[in-house]
Each structure stands twice: as structure tokens, then as C-alpha cells.
Design an enzyme around this catalytic site. Structure first.
Site, short mmCIF file in Angstrom:
data_model
loop_
_atom_site.label_atom_id
_atom_site.label_comp_id
_atom_site.label_asym_id
_atom_site.label_seq_id
_atom_site.Cartn_x
_atom_site.Cartn_y
_atom_site.Cartn_z
N ARG A 77 -74.27 -12.64 -50.33
CA ARG A 77 -73.52 -11.46 -49.92
C ARG A 77 -74.46 -10.29 -49.64
NH1 ARG A 77 -68.35 -9.60 -49.24
NH2 ARG A 77 -67.38 -11.57 -49.86
N GLU A 112 -63.15 -4.05 -53.78
CA GLU A 112 -64.58 -3.75 -53.81
C GLU A 112 -65.06 -2.69 -52.81
OE1 GLU A 112 -65.24 -8.09 -53.49
OE2 GLU A 112 -66.79 -7.74 -54.98
N1 LUZ Z 1 -67.28 -14.18 -55.73
C1 LUZ Z 1 -67.63 -15.30 -55.09
C2 LUZ Z 1 -67.25 -12.99 -55.13
O1 LUZ Z 1 -67.67 -16.37 -55.69
N2 LUZ Z 1 -67.93 -15.24 -53.78
C3 LUZ Z 1 -67.92 -14.10 -53.09
O2 LUZ Z 1 -68.20 -14.08 -51.89
C4 LUZ Z 1 -67.58 -12.91 -53.78
N3 LUZ Z 1 -67.59 -11.74 -53.17
C5 LUZ Z 1 -67.29 -10.65 -53.84
C6 LUZ Z 1 -66.98 -10.74 -55.19
N4 LUZ Z 1 -66.95 -11.89 -55.81
MO1 MOS Z 2 -65.84 -10.08 -58.15
S1 MOS Z 2 -67.57 -9.02 -58.13
O1 MOS Z 2 -65.60 -11.03 -59.41
O2 MOS Z 2 -64.87 -9.86 -56.93
#
Ligand code: LUZ
Ligand code: MOS
Length: 752
Positions: free
Chosen positions: A304, A706
Site C-alpha cells: 500500500r 482511513e
Molecule cells: N488490510 C489488508 C488493510 O489486509 N489489506 C489492505 O489493503 C488494507 N488496506 C488498508 C487497511 N487495511
Molecule cells: Mo486497517 S489499517 O485494519 O483498515
């Protein structure tokens, strides 16, 4: 509509894991945690602890019937350390006693001798030594060599951002209850019930169907319970299975802070190239992600980061490489933004650096490089809207950015020891799990014969209001009063194989699955109504609990219709399944269309700095945010406000300090500074960007969890600008958090 939990929260009646009434005979577990960051285990002596008052058992890796392995993405993390320990706080055993305090007291009697090994805490040092958790990745577009060659200006720099402790109000916890035939029921404060279920099965040598995981709600999570709720649930389950008794494990705050992962600290090098018109032609960046001692979710978080290299800007030539560095710190984990904020901080630092060097206003550079419809992100997805510039323009219009700039300048001219700073922070955040297969969800809907409706989905309520939104989705689909809808707990026997509630996608994915299930049942009810009324089904619609033929109301109401359908043996239950269309990604090329859509926005921030004391206040954060077509603006604005304050904490207050022995110094709430009401902006304004909202967002309402976190980055740069107003020669680099200590030094330090 208000958040459905408001009343029970305010009256203290909401149930969290530790509030579940205990069954007779319940035992309590406390983990034994490593005191060393890197060491060989010479011996573990439990003899004194075992004899302590109230102690029932002490379980180590030797008692594990299945695999001593809990790694989610990579199998590199034992439940209990055996030969070596790799960070302070690493679990080595679990003590089971008649009550929590007996277990905790017994822990003092455990004698472990270690042979200490070299401790690495700095990701760059780890990289030098070749200590990576998994191979690096590079995302690239265009040709940066050519890009830089054609630039009028090229600047280099370094940017560092710190970690962040989640400080969910409810600490990690679980309660495991043995059932007949070797089955277990586990209550867990987790974002990922399926991950907990699967890992318990793996460690206990059982099948997934033996384990039922149930979640009512969490007292906050922020990513901290996406992967790291698992270990504690597995320990409780292991003890429950071994002892045949219910076992509860609730971490005390100090254990939670020491033993659980946090946001990844990053250290990064960048190179940015611009032409005379301030167009960015090339950008290169190397990220050193401090991964801690095990992979945990770091591969996905690093990915990410690589997707958010350019924030909301279009840059034709990009090359970004990321290393996940293995250090002797707690495995860092998911935290709101999931590697995105770290990348966005670096590009904003690069822009600020270029602006300083050129003596231009950073906002000029930002404005000239916003991404627009038809531009291609460096990972191959084509930008499908002009929401970046729309938010930017709306921010200028509503909040009078130019006028505010002049007011700030005027103020600074007239004040010697108080300075104001201003910054603008645009955001662009991709919505979808970056791992395409995770983008699916299911919902189970029962319409009961009295017309009431029970809804189960894979979504976990953690204060973000997903249950409220899902109730709205169901009420809207059936066109019934919201009081008819009950949101059930999240339970792996009712809804299986779920992705964690994460990536801001809980309402989108589960809401879509829920709509599908509701519409199936609705179709059957319409058929039933058509038969009852002797009309073609196309003419039947249900509005506000009443059946209409065309625009004409009939005497047939919801309850009677459901009753008729029931008596005619119509299926009044349904499972809906949704998997996001469109998205794909090719890892061999690092190209594709990974995100369903992007969320945009822009924030104007001003701060006031006391240049004698180094203390500061955020005057205002004024936001234009792309909610799509919000389902619930009260909840969504709440998400924005919470995210902004959490972002301010990450950028200006919260400092995870580790000493050279790998010990976290700020290991309690008296030492770790979380934002309080004084740190919150004196004013937060949020105006929704007027847009259509994409079809692929639930009821065209974009994900909100987020994206607004990154507005907090604006506060860092506003504060930095205020410091430079007082001391233009300050050697202040880009090293977040910009704490009061750092600010004070920066106010009075000179270059060289
Ligand atoms: N969790 C995950 C996340 O497993 N994959 C993601 O792309 C993600 N993005 C944001 C927050 N949690
Ligand atoms: Mo998340 S950082 O568990 O969307």
C-alpha cells in the site's frame, strides 16, 4: 440516523469481551513475555511460578498439539518462542490461574536465562546487514533517468516518520469456552474473526469447523486488531482445550503496549525533479520500512505504501522501491492508512523541500501537479475523476485560502514571538484490499414470520458505525422501518471465510452482499404480493412497509405480506455474496487496476506557535471531503474528525522511543502522549464535495475510515512553516513527529 450504539455506549451497557458474564470455573490467562530483544533462550524455569497461589497451569510451545505458528501472510512467527527471542514482549508461555492477578503475580516468579545477541532497531542498519523480512519491490512508470535529465531542478532529501501506538480503548482480549466433542467457542476482540478461527485450528490441530468465533463489537481497533488479536485468542483457546475450562485472556494496558504491534516507522530517501513551470517530471523514492521481528501484515502494508507514492499528484516518471527491514522490535502492523500515510508524508516532504530550495510557495507546486481524469497512476490504473482538483478548488472557494494566507502573513509581520503557519494537504486514497482476492463478503438475512429482520454479515463493529450503516442498507432495501432490523454479532458459523473488517471497506463489501441478500428475498415477497393482489409483479413495489401497485397504495402491509409468504412456504432467508468486479493486479508487472475507486479531499490547516515555549495549537483544519453520496453524514463526519485528530497525534505528538536494547521507553499512557482535547484543532470544518458517488460504493457512499487520517499531515507542514517564520535558518529536516521538544530546538538551532 444516529449510531445505533450511542445509547448503550453512553449508559455503559455495551458489551465488550471483558463484560461477557463469566461461566463458573472460568480461568484467567496472562502471557509470559520476553525481557530481551534478541537472545538465545538458555532455560525457562517455571517451578516457582507453578507453585504460586492460584496457578493452574503454565503452557509453552511443548503443549501445542498442532503447529507453533501464527504468521498470517508468511509463516515466520511462532505463538511461543522456543530457541530464541526476537523482541521485547514476545510471548514465551502462558500462565493460567484462578484469577487474573494470581496469574500476573506468578509471572514475577518465572526465571528465564538468556544469552544476549546483537540488537538491531534501525531499519537502515538492518538493510545494510541484509536483514529483510521478504524481498523488496519496485513500482515504476515512465523512465525516471530521462525524466530527471529533462528537469530544470532536481532535489534530494530524506524523510522519516515514526510509529504509532493504537491506544484502542479496549485492550486485546478473548474468552474461549470449550464445547462438546472438542469444539471451541471463542469471543475475541478482533477485526478478523476468520483469521482467529483459522489460526486457532492450525495451532490446536483442529479443523476450522471446530472453532466458532464470535464478535459483538470492539472498543476501537484502528488496524491493531486486524492481525494482532490472534495470538491472544489462540492462547486462550489452547488453554481452554488443554484444561477443559473456560479461559479468559485480557491484556493489561502495559502488556498491550509492550507486546503488540504498532504503525511502522519508515525512513526514506527521495529525489524530485521539476521543470521551470513547477511541473514534477520525475520522482524516485526508497522506503525503509521498519518491519519489526516478524512479517505480520508488512508485505501488504509495504504494497500500500508503493501504491500511495504520489498521493493526489500526477507524475509521469516514478520509481519507488521498498524494503521491509527485520529489526528486534515488536512486529509492526496495520494502522489506519496501512502504509499509505508513510508514503504520503514523503511526497509532501519532497514538495516542501523543493519549494524551500526554489523559494516558492509549496501550494503552487501542489496545485500544478494534481492528478486528473485520464492521468495514469504509476501502477497502471487510470484516474477516473477530477475530484483532486475539484476538492482543491472548493477548498479555495469555501475557506478563502488566499485570504487566509494574507492574514497569516500579516499576523507574522506583527508578531515576533508568536508565529502562525499554514499548509494545505490534498489526499488521494485507494479503496479495496490491495490483495484482490480479499475483496469479497457475505451476508445472511432472515426475515422472521413477524416481519422483523435479522442480519449477519462479516463486518465487525469497532465504533466506526458499520452496523448502523448496514441497518440503513437493509431498511432501505426492504423499505421498512429501521426498528425492524437487528444487526447480529459477527460470527464465523453464520458468515464464513470473511476478510477482516479493514481497508475502509467494511460497509462497502458487506453492504453490497447485504443488498444482494435483501433483494433476493424482496423479489420473493413481491411475487407473493403480486399473486395475492392478482397483479403482474413488475407493478408491485413496497414503500414504507406498504405494498403499492404502480403509484397506488393497497391495503397490503409488510407484516401481513411476510405472514402470507411464510404460510405459503416461501424462503425468507438468504445468503448474499459479493465480490468486487473490475479490480485486478499483476504482481509480475506491478501494474493493474487494484482499487475500486479513490477517495479525494483537501484540507487547509493553520497553527499558532509560541516561539518562547515551543508549544503550539492547531487553529483550524478546514476540509473538503469526497464522501461520494454519504449514507450517514453524522457518522462520516465523526470519522473525519477522529481521523484528523489521530493524524495530528501521529505527526506531532506520539513518539515511540526505543532504546538501543530494543526497549520501548514510552510504554505506558503516562509516557506516551496521545492527542487530547488540547491537541485537537480549535475548529474542524468538513464540507462534502459534491459528487455523484460511484456505483461500486455502497449506495454510492464512499469508504471513509482511513482517507481523512492523512489530513493530519497538513498540521506537520503548517507547524514546520511556523517554525521557519521565526527561524528561517533552522536545520529542521523532515522527521515526524514534530514534538514540542523538536520544535523548541528547531526554533533556536542554526544551520551548520
Ligand atoms: N488490510 C489488508 C488493510 O489486509 N489489506 C489492505 O489493503 C488494507 N488496506 C488498508 C487497511 N487495511
Ligand atoms: Mo486497517 S489499517 O485494519 O483498515
Amino acid at each position: 440516523m444516529k449510531n445505533v450504539d450511542t445509547h448503550s455506549h453512553l449508559t455503559g451497557r455495551s458489551v465488550y469481551v471483558d463484560d461477557i458474564p463469566e461461566l463458573t470455573g472460568t480461568l484467567h490467562a496472562v502471557p509470559v513475555l520476553s525481557e530481551k530483544a534478541h537472545a538465545k533462550i538458555i532455560s525457562m524455569d517455571f517451578s516457582k511460578a507453578e507453585k504460586a497461589e492460584g496457578v493452574v497451569a503454565i503452557l509453552t510451545a511443548e503443549e501445542i498439539p498442532g503447529e507453533n505458528q501464527i504468521g498470517g501472510i508468511l509463516p515466520d512467527e511462532p505463538l511461543f518462542a522456543t530457541e530464541e527471542v526476537h523482541y521485547i514482549g514476545q510471548p514465551m508461555a502462558v500462565i493460567i490461574a484462578k484469577d487474573h492477578f494470581a496469574a500476573r503475580d506468578a509471572r514475577q516468579l518465572v526465571e528465564i536465562s538468556y544469552e544476549e545477541m546483537e540488537v538491531v532497531t534501525d531499519p537502515r542498519v538492518a538493510k545494510e546487514k541484509g536483514q529483510l523480512l521478504f524481498p523488496p519491490r519496485t513500482f515504476a512508470s515512465g523512465d525516471t533517468d530521462k525524466g530527471f535529465a529533462g528537469c530544470d531542478y532536481v532535489f534530494k532529501g530524506r524523510a522519516d516518520s515514526g510509529g504509532q501506538e493504537h491506544i484502542y480503548i479496549e485492550t486485546q482480549g478473548s474468552y474461549a469456552i470449550p464445547q462438546e466433542n472438542n469444539n471451541l467457542k471463542v469471543f475475541s476482540s478482533t477485526q478478523g474473526p476468520t483469521i482467529v478461527q483459522k489460526t486457532i485450528a492450525q495451532v490446536l490441530g483442529l479443523q476450522m469447523h471446530n472453532i466458532e468465533v464470535d464478535v459483538t463489537r470492539l472498543g476501537g481497533a484502528f488496524g491493531g486488531k486486524e492481525d494482532q488479536a490472534t495470538a491472544w485468542a489462540v492462547m486462550a483457546a489452547l488453554a481452554a482445550q488443554k484444561l477443559g475450562k473456560p479461559v479468559k485472556l485480557i491484556l493489561d494496558r502495559d502488556d498491550d503496549i509492550r507486546a503488540t504491534g504498532k504503525r511502522h516507522p519508515y525512513s526514506s530517501d527521495f529525489r524530485i525533479g521539476l521543470d521551470k513551470n513547477l511541473k514534477i517530471k520525475a520522482f524516485e523514492v526508497t522506503y525503509y520500512q521498519n518491519g519489526g521481528a516478524a512479517a505480520d501484515l508488512s508485505p501488504a502494508i509495504m504494497e500500500r505504501t508503493l501504491f500511495h507514492v504520489t498521493n493526489s499528484y500526477f507524475i509521469p516518471n516514478v520509481k519507488a522501491t521498498a524494503y521491509s527491514c527485520k529489526t528486534n522490535l515488536v512486529p509492526f502492523t496495520a494502522f489506519r492508512g496501512f502504509g499509505g500515510p508513510q508514503a504520503m508524508f514523503v511526497i509532501e516532504a519532497a514538495f516542501a523541500h523543493a519549494a524551500d530550495q526554489l523559494g516558492v510557495d509549496k501550494t503552487e507546486i501542489q496545485q500544478r501537479n494534481l492528478i486528473g481524469k485520464g492521468n495514469t497512476f504509476h501502477y497502471g490504473q487510470v484516474c477516473d475523476s477530477n475530484n483532486a482538483s475539484k476538492s482543491w478548488e472548493e477548498m479555495h472557494r469555501h475557506y478563502k485560502v488566499e485570504e487566509t494566507k494574507r492574514t497569516v502573513e500579516e499576523f507574522n509581520k506583527n508578531h515576533r514571538f508568536v508565529k502562525k503557519g499554514l499548509a494545505v494537504m490534498p489526499i488521494c486514497f485507494g479503496i479495496s484490499f490491495t490483495k484482490t482476492p480479499m475483496n469479497n463478503a457475505r451476508a445472511l438475512v432472515h426475515v422472521y414470520q413477524d416481519g422483523s429482520i435479522g442480519v449477519s454479515t462479516g463486518a465487525v463493529e469497532m465504533g466506526q458505525g458499520v452496523n448502523t450503516k448496514l441497518m440503513q442498507v437493509a431498511a432501505n432495501a426492504f423499505s421498512v422501518n429501521i426498528s425492524r432490523i437487528k444487526l447480529e454479532t459477527t460470527n464465523t458459523t453464520r458468515v464464513a471465510n470473511t476478510s477482516p473488517t479493514a481497508a475502509s471497506s467494511g460497509a462497502d463489501l458487506n453492504g453490497k452482499a447485504l443488498q444482494i441478500a435483501c433483494n433476493e428475498i424482496l423479489d420473493r415477497l413481491q411475487k407473493e404480493a403480486a399473486e395475492t393482489l392478482g397483479m403482474p409483479q413488475e407493478q408491485i413495489n413496497i414503500r414504507d412497509e406498504q405494498v403499492y401497485t404502480g403509484a397506488k397504495p393497497t391495503k397490503l402491509y409488510w407484516e401481513e405480506l411476510v405472514e402470507k409468504a411464510f404460510l405459503n412456504r416461501i424462503k425468507l432467508s438468504e445468503v448474499g455474496h459479493y465480490s468486487t468486479p473490475v479490480i485486478h493486479f499483476d504482481k509480475t508487472k506491478e501494474k493493474g487496476h487494484p482499487f475500486t475507486y479513490h477517495v479525494y479531499g483537501a484540507a487547509l490547516t493553520t497553527v499558532t506557535l509560541d516561539c518562547i515555549r515551543g508549544t503550539y495549537e492547531t487553529d483550524s483544519v478546514q476540509i473538503i471531503h469526497d464522501f461520494g453520496n454519504s449514507l450517514n453524514l453524522t457518522i462520516d463526519k465523526g470519522q473525519v474528525e477522529g481521523a484528523v485528530v489521530q493524524g495530528i497525534g501521529w505527526m506531532t505528538l506520539e513518539e515511540l522511543t526505543f532504546d538501543e536494547n530494543g526497549r520501548l521507553l514510552a510504554d505506558s499512557l503516562s509516557k506516551y502522549k496521545v492527542p487530547d482535547v488540547y491537541a485537537a484543532p480549535k475548529m474542524i470544518e468538513t464540507i462534502p464535495l459534491e459528487t455523484e458517488g460511484p456505483e461500486l460504493a455502497i449506495m454510492k457512499s464512499k469508504a471513509v475510515g482511513e482517507p481523512p487520517f492523512m489530513y493530519g499531515i497538513g498540521v506537520y507542514f503548517a507547524l514546520r512553516n511556523a517554525v521557519r517564520e521565526f527561524n528561517p535558518e533552522t536545520p529542521l529536516g523532515y522527521d515526524a513527529p514534530l514534538t514540542p521538544e523538536k520544535v523548541l530546538l528547531a526554533l533556536y538551532n542554526k544551520k551548520g
